[in-house]
Design a protein around this motif. Structure first.
Motif, PDB file in Angstrom:
ATOM      1  N   UNK A 159     -22.296 -45.738 -83.741  1.00 14.60           N
ATOM      2  CA  UNK A 159     -20.658 -46.037 -84.247  1.00 14.60           C
ATOM      3  C   UNK A 159     -19.988 -46.238 -82.955  1.00 14.60           C
ATOM      4  N   UNK A 160     -20.502 -45.950 -81.771  1.00 13.05           N
ATOM      5  CA  UNK A 160     -19.962 -45.918 -80.414  1.00 13.05           C
ATOM      6  C   UNK A 160     -20.747 -46.236 -79.445  1.00 13.05           C
ATOM      7  N   UNK A 161     -20.635 -47.393 -78.874  1.00 12.63           N
ATOM      8  CA  UNK A 161     -21.723 -47.737 -77.539  1.00 12.63           C
ATOM      9  C   UNK A 161     -21.595 -46.896 -76.477  1.00 12.63           C
ATOM     10  N   UNK A 162     -22.642 -46.863 -75.583  1.00 15.84           N
ATOM     11  CA  UNK A 162     -22.645 -46.105 -74.139  1.00 15.84           C
ATOM     12  C   UNK A 162     -21.671 -46.694 -73.349  1.00 15.84           C
ATOM     13  N   UNK A 163     -21.409 -46.292 -72.314  1.00 16.37           N
ATOM     14  CA  UNK A 163     -20.338 -46.549 -71.127  1.00 16.37           C
ATOM     15  C   UNK A 163     -21.471 -46.984 -70.158  1.00 16.37           C
ATOM     16  N   UNK A 189     -12.383 -41.993 -79.364  1.00 13.83           N
ATOM     17  CA  UNK A 189     -13.763 -42.678 -78.841  1.00 13.83           C
ATOM     18  C   UNK A 189     -13.439 -43.649 -77.747  1.00 13.83           C
ATOM     19  N   UNK A 190     -14.285 -43.629 -76.873  1.00 15.35           N
ATOM     20  CA  UNK A 190     -14.441 -44.726 -75.877  1.00 15.35           C
ATOM     21  C   UNK A 190     -15.611 -45.292 -75.774  1.00 15.35           C
ATOM     22  N   UNK A 191     -15.674 -46.731 -76.155  1.00 14.97           N
ATOM     23  CA  UNK A 191     -17.007 -47.445 -76.222  1.00 14.97           C
ATOM     24  C   UNK A 191     -16.752 -48.640 -74.933  1.00 14.97           C
ATOM     25  N   UNK A 192     -18.012 -48.979 -74.994  1.00 12.54           N
ATOM     26  CA  UNK A 192     -17.977 -50.200 -74.033  1.00 12.54           C
ATOM     27  C   UNK A 192     -16.948 -51.343 -74.187  1.00 12.54           C
ATOM     28  N   UNK A 193     -16.552 -51.537 -75.550  1.00 14.70           N
ATOM     29  CA  UNK A 193     -15.656 -52.754 -75.780  1.00 14.70           C
ATOM     30  C   UNK A 193     -14.125 -52.109 -75.662  1.00 14.70           C
ATOM     31  N   UNK A 194     -14.055 -50.816 -75.292  1.00 12.38           N
ATOM     32  CA  UNK A 194     -12.623 -50.152 -75.565  1.00 12.38           C
ATOM     33  C   UNK A 194     -11.849 -50.688 -74.443  1.00 12.38           C
ATOM     34  N   UNK A 195     -10.448 -51.193 -74.639  1.00  8.47           N
ATOM     35  CA  UNK A 195      -9.548 -51.603 -73.640  1.00  8.47           C
ATOM     36  C   UNK A 195      -8.422 -50.818 -73.207  1.00  8.47           C
ATOM     37  N   UNK A 255     -19.239 -41.747 -86.932  1.00  6.15           N
ATOM     38  CA  UNK A 255     -18.211 -41.743 -88.076  1.00  6.15           C
ATOM     39  C   UNK A 255     -18.011 -43.160 -88.554  1.00  6.15           C
ATOM     40  N   UNK A 256     -17.646 -43.100 -89.888  1.00  2.00           N
ATOM     41  CA  UNK A 256     -17.281 -44.338 -90.527  1.00  2.00           C
ATOM     42  C   UNK A 256     -15.844 -44.196 -90.904  1.00  2.00           C
ATOM     43  N   UNK A 257     -14.997 -44.769 -90.266  1.00  2.78           N
ATOM     44  CA  UNK A 257     -14.949 -45.692 -89.108  1.00  2.78           C
ATOM     45  C   UNK A 257     -14.769 -44.640 -87.814  1.00  2.78           C
ATOM     46  N   UNK A 258     -15.458 -45.185 -86.697  1.00 10.97           N
ATOM     47  CA  UNK A 258     -15.466 -44.526 -85.528  1.00 10.97           C
ATOM     48  C   UNK A 258     -13.996 -44.454 -84.926  1.00 10.97           C
ATOM     49  N   UNK A 259     -13.650 -43.337 -84.499  1.00 11.57           N
ATOM     50  CA  UNK A 259     -12.027 -42.972 -84.257  1.00 11.57           C
ATOM     51  C   UNK A 259     -11.843 -43.793 -82.827  1.00 11.57           C
ATOM     52  N   UNK A 260     -11.820 -45.117 -82.550  1.00 14.78           N
ATOM     53  CA  UNK A 260     -11.878 -45.455 -81.100  1.00 14.78           C
ATOM     54  C   UNK A 260     -10.796 -46.736 -81.174  1.00 14.78           C
ATOM     55  N   UNK A 261      -9.680 -46.638 -82.473  1.00 17.97           N
ATOM     56  CA  UNK A 261      -8.540 -47.325 -82.562  1.00 17.97           C
ATOM     57  C   UNK A 261      -7.681 -46.542 -83.405  1.00 17.97           C
TER      58      UNK A 261
END
Length: 404
Positions: free
Chosen positions: A159-163, A127-133, A98-104
């Protein structure tokens, strides 16, 4: 008795208690009464569907919305139109692609604004990606996402990196503390070949991914739902989770239950599926996992609609699933459990997915005997096929709408 806004009668109303002839009374967008078919129920409008079934609207988990090159609001409107045609009244939008990815939270706000004109109810996955805190996850849950979503490979790309395993365990521990659900695309990146299509996405990628998910969940105790689940050889691994105290369930899609890889033509959009369609033997075994009398671990069926990858399945998923279920002498109660009640229960959407007093009056007329021909030029994997079951009028919060 006070007058209802509307009453809908059918000789086959599917409720959690079973199906049969009933009348459903609606007031202020909610179901206020479910009574016998012939019960006197004064109302401003009365609809008698006769032998056409009345189902709760579907709850589609992980619906891909964003269409490349298209405005986000129009993407939501397009999904809403397809959902109505497919008997889905609630979509739980995928966080990515998705643009933007729903990670924030900011991205969630952008999607909420874009979805404001959608014809159906919309909830969101975070979304939870590798850079999600940790703060990002907390903010998303506080802002009201229905669940969180991650991938062990390319399920959310680009749009969302692997864990990795460390991030997966950390995410699960945080979600376990607040009893939130994590949805996982479980194909393991290390088992994908290059290019990762067709035979480059073998069943062992799902098996290795499930092993990683199970190991992390045993440590963290998080409620976890694998989606999509396709490799029936991994069903025993799923089923074994409960024996070690892990709440691990899964979702599959109608195309995995209906379309074996051997039936696909070279140009079929189904080749874009991640994971891919598998063999006819796998399809039969997947049905066995779904119908496991000991208590299936595969508890929900979602459309797998993913325009970003060229998969347009939302409109035909109910009819496709019913076509296959009917051949196995299953009933509409089974279909409703997989596509409406089960998904709503998974995500705690207590007002959705059922016909009962207090629930939202999101309802679907479904003519289970009527054949439906999918146009040969349709962009779905079902193009050119004849399916069983036609979606008729749909009611959203008690208001009748007609699928476009």
């Amino acid at each position: 008795m006070a007058e209802f806004d509307s009453v809908i009668r059918s000789r086959c109303v599917v409720t959690p208690e079973g199906s049969g002839p009933r009348a459903v009374g609606i007031r202020d967008g909610r179901i206020e009464a479910v009574a016998g078919y012939d019960t006197a129920m004064p109302a401003r409008t009365v609809t008698d569907l006769g032998d056409t079934a009345l189902l709760p609207g579907g709850v589609d988990v992980g619906t891909g919305v964003h269409r490349p090159g298209e405005d986000l609001a129009e993407s939501y409107r397009a999904v809403g139109r397809a959902a109505l045609r497919g008997g889905v009244t609630s979509v739980v939008a995928s966080a990515a692609p998705a643009r933007p990815a729903v990670d924030r939270v900011g991205a969630l706000g952008a999607h909420r604004r874009a979805a404001a004109g959608t014809a159906v109810s919309v909830s969101f996955l975070g979304g939870v990606g590798a850079d999600s805190g940790s703060l990002d996850l907390t903010d998303l849950l506080t802002a009201g996402v229905a669940a969180l979503q991650c991938s062990l490979s390319d399920g959310g790309e680009p749009d969302l990196s692997a864990l990795d395993d460390s991030a997966l365990r950390k995410t699960m521990a945080e979600l376990a503390a607040v009893d939130a659900v994590l949805l996982v695309h479980a194909e393991d990146s290390g088992e994908l070949c290059s290019p990762p299509v067709g035979t480059g996405r073998p069943p062992r990628a799902e098996r290795r991914g499930l092993e990683r998910v199970l190991a992390a969940a045993r440590m963290a105790g998080a409620r976890t739902h694998v989606h999509p689940f396709t490799a029936a050889e991994c069903a025993a691994l799923l089923a074994a989770a409960g024996a070690v105290g892990v709440e691990l369930t899964a979702q599959t899609c109608p195309h995995y239950l209906c379309l074996p890889a051997e039936s696909l033509v070279r140009t079929s959009p189904a080749h874009a599926c991640r994971p891919p369609l598998r063999s006819d033997a796998n399809r039969a075994a997947l049905w066995s996992a779904l119908l496991d009398p000991a208590g299936p671990a595969v508890t929900t069926v979602g459309s797998g609609h993913l325009p970003a990858h060229g998969l347009y399945t939302l409109e035909w998923s109910l009819s496709a699933l019913w076509t296959a279920a009917r051949r196995r002498r299953l009933g509409l109660e089974d279909v409703v459990r997989w596509t409406a009640q089960g998904p709503a229960d998974l995500l705690g959407l207590s007002d959705k997915g059922r016909i009962g007093v207090g629930a939202d009056a999101d309802l679907v007329a479904f003519d289970s005997a009527r054949p439906v021909a999918v146009p040969a030029g349709d962009p779905s994997p079902y193009a050119g096929r004849e399916l069983a079951g036609a979606v008729g009028p749909v009611w959203i919060a008690g208001h009748r709408v007609r699928p476009e």
